[in-house]
Write a protein that holds these residues in place. Structure first.
Motif, PDB file in Angstrom:
ATOM      1  N   TRP A  97      35.560  34.270  47.033  1.00  0.00           N
ATOM      2  CA  TRP A  97      35.803  32.948  46.461  1.00  0.00           C
ATOM      3  C   TRP A  97      35.443  32.916  44.979  1.00  0.00           C
ATOM      4  O   TRP A  97      36.114  32.246  44.184  1.00  0.00           O
ATOM      5  CB  TRP A  97      35.003  31.885  47.217  1.00  0.00           C
ATOM      6  CG  TRP A  97      35.657  31.437  48.487  1.00  0.00           C
ATOM      7  CD1 TRP A  97      35.249  31.688  49.763  1.00  0.00           C
ATOM      8  CD2 TRP A  97      36.858  30.658  48.606  1.00  0.00           C
ATOM      9  NE1 TRP A  97      36.112  31.124  50.675  1.00  0.00           N
ATOM     10  CE2 TRP A  97      37.110  30.479  49.990  1.00  0.00           C
ATOM     11  CE3 TRP A  97      37.742  30.100  47.690  1.00  0.00           C
ATOM     12  CZ2 TRP A  97      38.205  29.765  50.460  1.00  0.00           C
ATOM     13  CZ3 TRP A  97      38.833  29.385  48.162  1.00  0.00           C
ATOM     14  CH2 TRP A  97      39.055  29.224  49.529  1.00  0.00           C
ATOM     15  N   PHE A  98      34.401  33.613  44.602  1.00  0.00           N
ATOM     16  CA  PHE A  98      34.024  33.641  43.189  1.00  0.00           C
ATOM     17  C   PHE A  98      35.078  34.376  42.364  1.00  0.00           C
ATOM     18  O   PHE A  98      35.346  33.995  41.219  1.00  0.00           O
ATOM     19  CB  PHE A  98      32.661  34.309  43.025  1.00  0.00           C
ATOM     20  CG  PHE A  98      32.115  34.222  41.633  1.00  0.00           C
ATOM     21  CD1 PHE A  98      31.552  33.045  41.169  1.00  0.00           C
ATOM     22  CD2 PHE A  98      32.171  35.312  40.778  1.00  0.00           C
ATOM     23  CE1 PHE A  98      31.053  32.950  39.878  1.00  0.00           C
ATOM     24  CE2 PHE A  98      31.678  35.227  39.491  1.00  0.00           C
ATOM     25  CZ  PHE A  98      31.116  34.041  39.040  1.00  0.00           C
ATOM     26  N   VAL A  99      35.680  35.400  42.917  1.00  0.00           N
ATOM     27  CA  VAL A  99      36.764  36.094  42.219  1.00  0.00           C
ATOM     28  C   VAL A  99      37.952  35.155  42.022  1.00  0.00           C
ATOM     29  O   VAL A  99      38.583  35.133  40.952  1.00  0.00           O
ATOM     30  CB  VAL A  99      37.179  37.354  43.002  1.00  0.00           C
ATOM     31  CG1 VAL A  99      38.440  37.966  42.403  1.00  0.00           C
ATOM     32  CG2 VAL A  99      36.051  38.380  42.997  1.00  0.00           C
ATOM     33  N   VAL A 100      38.256  34.364  43.051  1.00  0.00           N
ATOM     34  CA  VAL A 100      39.347  33.384  42.927  1.00  0.00           C
ATOM     35  C   VAL A 100      39.033  32.376  41.828  1.00  0.00           C
ATOM     36  O   VAL A 100      39.899  32.036  41.005  1.00  0.00           O
ATOM     37  CB  VAL A 100      39.576  32.675  44.278  1.00  0.00           C
ATOM     38  CG1 VAL A 100      40.568  31.525  44.116  1.00  0.00           C
ATOM     39  CG2 VAL A 100      40.080  33.666  45.316  1.00  0.00           C
ATOM     40  N   LEU A 101      37.800  31.894  41.793  1.00  0.00           N
ATOM     41  CA  LEU A 101      37.399  30.953  40.748  1.00  0.00           C
ATOM     42  C   LEU A 101      37.506  31.594  39.364  1.00  0.00           C
ATOM     43  O   LEU A 101      37.910  30.929  38.396  1.00  0.00           O
ATOM     44  CB  LEU A 101      35.969  30.481  41.003  1.00  0.00           C
ATOM     45  CG  LEU A 101      35.379  29.497  39.988  1.00  0.00           C
ATOM     46  CD1 LEU A 101      36.172  28.197  39.979  1.00  0.00           C
ATOM     47  CD2 LEU A 101      33.912  29.218  40.294  1.00  0.00           C
ATOM     48  N   SER A 102      37.168  32.858  39.260  1.00  0.00           N
ATOM     49  CA  SER A 102      37.277  33.556  37.981  1.00  0.00           C
ATOM     50  C   SER A 102      38.729  33.648  37.526  1.00  0.00           C
ATOM     51  O   SER A 102      39.032  33.468  36.338  1.00  0.00           O
ATOM     52  CB  SER A 102      36.668  34.954  38.100  1.00  0.00           C
ATOM     53  OG  SER A 102      35.303  34.894  38.463  1.00  0.00           O
ATOM     54  N   LYS A 103      39.627  33.905  38.463  1.00  0.00           N
ATOM     55  CA  LYS A 103      41.048  33.968  38.107  1.00  0.00           C
ATOM     56  C   LYS A 103      41.556  32.609  37.642  1.00  0.00           C
ATOM     57  O   LYS A 103      42.358  32.522  36.699  1.00  0.00           O
ATOM     58  CB  LYS A 103      41.857  34.466  39.306  1.00  0.00           C
ATOM     59  CG  LYS A 103      41.587  35.921  39.679  1.00  0.00           C
ATOM     60  CD  LYS A 103      42.442  36.361  40.855  1.00  0.00           C
ATOM     61  CE  LYS A 103      42.188  37.826  41.196  1.00  0.00           C
ATOM     62  NZ  LYS A 103      43.007  38.276  42.362  1.00  0.00           N
ATOM     63  N   ILE A 104      41.093  31.549  38.296  1.00  0.00           N
ATOM     64  CA  ILE A 104      41.489  30.204  37.868  1.00  0.00           C
ATOM     65  C   ILE A 104      40.995  29.933  36.452  1.00  0.00           C
ATOM     66  O   ILE A 104      41.703  29.339  35.625  1.00  0.00           O
ATOM     67  CB  ILE A 104      40.937  29.155  38.856  1.00  0.00           C
ATOM     68  CG1 ILE A 104      41.604  29.323  40.225  1.00  0.00           C
ATOM     69  CG2 ILE A 104      41.162  27.744  38.329  1.00  0.00           C
ATOM     70  CD1 ILE A 104      41.036  28.417  41.293  1.00  0.00           C
TER      71      ILE A 104
END
Length: 342
Positions: A97-104
């Protein structure tokens, strides 16, 4: 082979915008013209200066330690592959989830910077704010056309992309990923220890791998870069919260969007990754105690005594523990309160 992000090798846009911020601050302090400038503008400029300076520090540090950084990440990848080859799940859900947030963040940050450059071409840190001769205020458009604004927004887009990609690379990849791999390795050792409780030697060998990975992690984040990282997170979060609390009704909407995104990311960073980066310490301590209880061999006991718990150093003799995130939150709150009382 992992290649260092291009953002770490391209600090020039940050340098240009940092010079714009410095020029604005020096103009206000050395030749004050308007004494009624809102405080939030000064706070925004100091926020930009802190962010740009930290980015340059990250760039210089990881460029200087490029070989060690690549070796650390390749080692972490190899360890994860070895654990995954045993048929067990590796990456935890919160890291995904943190990787997804980083991409956003990488997507939204350049878009917001571009919007600021188009809507507010006279607002620092846009370089266009120092070339337009008719910029009387931040709200002015400098009598510029839409084509010229778009052309001026392109460097700002590259600035936002550079800052976002550099920050994501430093935090998500170099800082958090090795810590995630250490947790995965500790869980793997615990599983193997339960299966081979009569023979702990292979588990001890694996623990040495964990120890070497931790040493490489601490070497890459040696002093003073870890102190700069923690300080930048604390100060930037305080600046962003101050503007969101006091100036939401007067600050431009793109600025509010960027600072809201920054405040959210930093809050999640402090209460999430900063907290679970302390998890290897208690888990490794418990694992070492298990080694001592399950084996009566003098050799194993001596070996275990030579194995320190896995911990990520903060650079000042301290290390990440379960209270670190609370301490950072408290310091950030203290700074916000100090700003509000000024």
């Amino acid at each position: 082979m992992i290649v260092i992000s291009d953002a770490l090798q391209s600090p020039i846009p940050s340098g240009i915008n940092r010079d714009v911020v410095l020029k604005w601050l020096l103009d206000q302090w050395l030749e004050p013209v308007n004494h009624s400038i809102p405080i939030w503008k000064f706070v925004l400029m100091y926020y930009c200066l802190t962010l740009f300076s930290a980015t340059v520090a990250f760039t210089v540090h990881f460029t200087w330690l490029k070989g060690e950084t690549i070796f650390l990440l390749n080692s972490a990848l190899q360890v994860e592959r070895n654990v995954k080859s045993k048929g067990t799940d590796t990456v935890h859900l919160y890291y995904a989830w943190f990787v997804v947030l980083s991409k956003i963040t990488v997507i939204l940050m350049p878009a917001a910077c571009t919007a600021i450059a188009i809507v507010r071409p006279c607002m620092p840190p846009a370089w266009s704010s120092v070339i337009y001769l008719k910029c009387e205020s931040w709200d002015d458009d400098g009598n510029s056309g839409i084509i010229f604004r778009i052309c001026g927004a392109l460097p700002y887009y590259y600035l936002g992309m550079s800052l976002a990609s550099t920050t994501v690379f430093v935090f998500t990849v170099v800082l958090i990923y090795p810590a995630e791999v250490k947790l995965i390795l500790l869980e793997s050792i615990n599983r193997d220890l339960c299966r081979r409780w009569q023979n702990a030697v292979p588990c001890l060998h694996t623990y040495r791998t964990l120890q070497m990975l931790g040493d490489m992690h601490n070497s890459v984040f040696r002093h003073p870069i870890m102190a700069i990282l923690i300080g930048a997170v604390t100060v930037c979060a305080s600046f962003a919260l101050y503007i969101l609390i006091t100036s939401t009704s007067v600050a431009p909407i793109p600025i509010i969007i960027i600072l809201s995104l920054v405040a959210l990311d930093l809050f999640i960073m402090v209460v999430g990754p900063f907290k679970f980066m302390a998890n290897p310490l208690p888990k490794s301590t418990e694992l070492l105690q298990s080694f001592k209880r399950m084996n009566r061999s003098r050799w194993i006991k001596r070996f275990v005594r030579s194995c320190p718990p896995s911990k990520l150093l903060l650079g000042d003799g301290k290390f990440f523990d379960r209270a670190t995130s609370l301490v950072i939150c408290r310091k950030s709150a203290d700074l916000v309160i100090t700003f509000l009382l000024m």
